[in-house]
Design a protein around this motif. Structure first.
Motif, short mmCIF file in Angstrom:
data_model
loop_
_atom_site.label_atom_id
_atom_site.label_comp_id
_atom_site.label_asym_id
_atom_site.label_seq_id
_atom_site.Cartn_x
_atom_site.Cartn_y
_atom_site.Cartn_z
N LYS A 29 -24.80 64.31 118.10
CA LYS A 29 -24.41 65.71 118.14
C LYS A 29 -25.60 66.67 118.14
O LYS A 29 -25.61 67.65 118.85
N VAL A 30 -26.63 66.40 117.32
CA VAL A 30 -27.74 67.34 117.17
C VAL A 30 -29.06 66.59 117.23
O VAL A 30 -29.22 65.56 116.60
N THR A 31 -29.99 67.14 118.00
CA THR A 31 -31.35 66.63 118.04
C THR A 31 -32.22 67.68 117.37
O THR A 31 -32.15 68.85 117.72
N GLU A 32 -33.02 67.26 116.41
CA GLU A 32 -33.88 68.20 115.70
C GLU A 32 -35.33 67.94 116.08
O GLU A 32 -35.81 66.81 116.01
N LEU A 33 -36.01 69.00 116.49
CA LEU A 33 -37.43 68.94 116.83
C LEU A 33 -38.15 69.95 115.96
O LEU A 33 -37.60 71.00 115.61
N ARG A 34 -39.41 69.68 115.63
CA ARG A 34 -40.18 70.58 114.77
C ARG A 34 -41.44 71.03 115.49
O ARG A 34 -42.15 70.22 116.07
N ALA A 35 -41.71 72.33 115.48
CA ALA A 35 -42.92 72.89 116.07
C ALA A 35 -43.83 73.37 114.95
O ALA A 35 -43.40 74.14 114.09
N TYR A 36 -45.08 72.91 114.95
CA TYR A 36 -46.08 73.32 113.98
C TYR A 36 -47.05 74.28 114.67
O TYR A 36 -47.81 73.86 115.54
N VAL A 37 -47.02 75.56 114.30
CA VAL A 37 -47.87 76.56 114.94
C VAL A 37 -49.33 76.30 114.59
O VAL A 37 -49.68 76.16 113.42
N VAL A 38 -50.17 76.22 115.64
CA VAL A 38 -51.60 75.98 115.44
C VAL A 38 -52.46 77.14 115.92
O VAL A 38 -53.65 77.19 115.63
N ALA A 39 -51.88 78.10 116.64
CA ALA A 39 -52.64 79.26 117.11
C ALA A 39 -51.71 80.44 117.33
O ALA A 39 -50.56 80.28 117.72
N GLY A 40 -52.23 81.63 117.11
CA GLY A 40 -51.47 82.85 117.36
C GLY A 40 -50.46 83.11 116.27
O GLY A 40 -50.58 82.65 115.15
N GLY A 41 -49.47 83.89 116.61
CA GLY A 41 -48.41 84.25 115.68
C GLY A 41 -48.25 85.74 115.57
O GLY A 41 -49.06 86.52 116.09
N LYS A 42 -47.21 86.17 114.88
CA LYS A 42 -46.90 87.59 114.74
C LYS A 42 -47.95 88.27 113.86
O LYS A 42 -48.16 87.87 112.73
N PRO A 43 -48.59 89.32 114.38
CA PRO A 43 -49.54 90.07 113.54
C PRO A 43 -48.79 90.97 112.56
O PRO A 43 -47.60 91.24 112.72
N ARG A 44 -49.48 91.46 111.55
CA ARG A 44 -48.88 92.39 110.59
C ARG A 44 -48.83 93.79 111.21
O ARG A 44 -49.63 94.13 112.06
N GLY A 45 -47.87 94.58 110.74
CA GLY A 45 -47.80 95.97 111.13
C GLY A 45 -47.51 96.22 112.60
O GLY A 45 -48.07 97.12 113.21
N VAL A 46 -46.62 95.43 113.18
CA VAL A 46 -46.32 95.58 114.60
C VAL A 46 -45.54 96.87 114.87
O VAL A 46 -44.89 97.42 113.98
N VAL A 47 -45.62 97.31 116.12
CA VAL A 47 -44.88 98.50 116.56
C VAL A 47 -44.05 98.12 117.77
O VAL A 47 -44.31 97.10 118.43
N GLU A 48 -43.05 98.93 118.08
CA GLU A 48 -42.19 98.64 119.23
C GLU A 48 -43.02 98.53 120.50
O GLU A 48 -43.95 99.30 120.73
N GLY A 49 -42.71 97.52 121.31
CA GLY A 49 -43.42 97.26 122.56
C GLY A 49 -44.61 96.33 122.42
O GLY A 49 -45.16 95.87 123.41
N GLN A 50 -45.02 96.02 121.20
CA GLN A 50 -46.17 95.13 120.99
C GLN A 50 -45.81 93.69 121.32
O GLN A 50 -44.70 93.24 121.07
N HIS A 51 -46.77 92.96 121.89
CA HIS A 51 -46.60 91.56 122.28
C HIS A 51 -47.44 90.66 121.40
O HIS A 51 -48.46 91.08 120.88
#
Length: 155
Positions: A29-51
């Motif tokens: 029924k369900v396959t579980e996969l795990r992603a371990y972030v090694v680079a990047g990510g959401k910065p602090r204090g984002v504003v609308e339209g920021q990537h």
């Protein structure tokens, strides 16, 4: 028709796990996969339209590396301490192809809060290789250091 397309994702992921991890069956029924972030990510204090972008290693349920993930997000709403971001995930699975997932990420206090909006329901938009005709949904959990994808039960 929807069940047939959804079955493509389940069958393709079962084939991935049959090669790279524990024995999987087509009726799983369900396959579980795990992603371990090694680079990047959401910065602090984002504003609308920021990537922002993230890159992660992809592992199966047995913690065997089976590929990688690229994530790209854009802030669609930033109010007070809450952020909504529109994000696309490309899960590249070694020797099988790429599975594309798209959805909204929820943040509170401008930081990832595991459990705040879990699970986040994302849409499977297609892919390449074994996933060329994939469709359906995926539940995404944000956890410390990455993400858990719950794929399957798509019909």
């Amino acid at each position: 028709m929807r069940m047939r397309k959804c079955g493509v994702v389940v069958a393709a992921l079962a084939a991935v796990l049959a090669v790279s991890g524990p024995t999987a069956t087509a009726d799983q029924k369900v396959t579980e996969l795990r992603a371990y972030v090694v680079a990047g990510g959401k910065p602090r204090g984002v504003v609308e339209g920021q990537h922002w972008q993230s890159y992660a290693m992809l592992r199966d349920a047995a913690d065997k590396r089976i590929g990688d993930v690229s994530i790209a997000c854009v802030v669609v709403k930033a109010r007070d301490k809450r952020v909504l971001a529109d994000c696309g995930h490309a899960l590249r699975i070694d020797g099988k192809g790429t599975l594309l997932i798209h959805g909204t990420h929820h943040y509170r206090d401008q930081t990832v809060m595991p459990g705040t909006a879990d699970p986040m329901r994302h849409i499977v938009t297609g892919g390449t290789g074994d996933f060329a005709h994939a469709s359906g949904t995926a539940d995404l959990l944000e956890v410390i250091g990455g993400y858990t994808y719950k794929l399957g039960g798509l019909g």
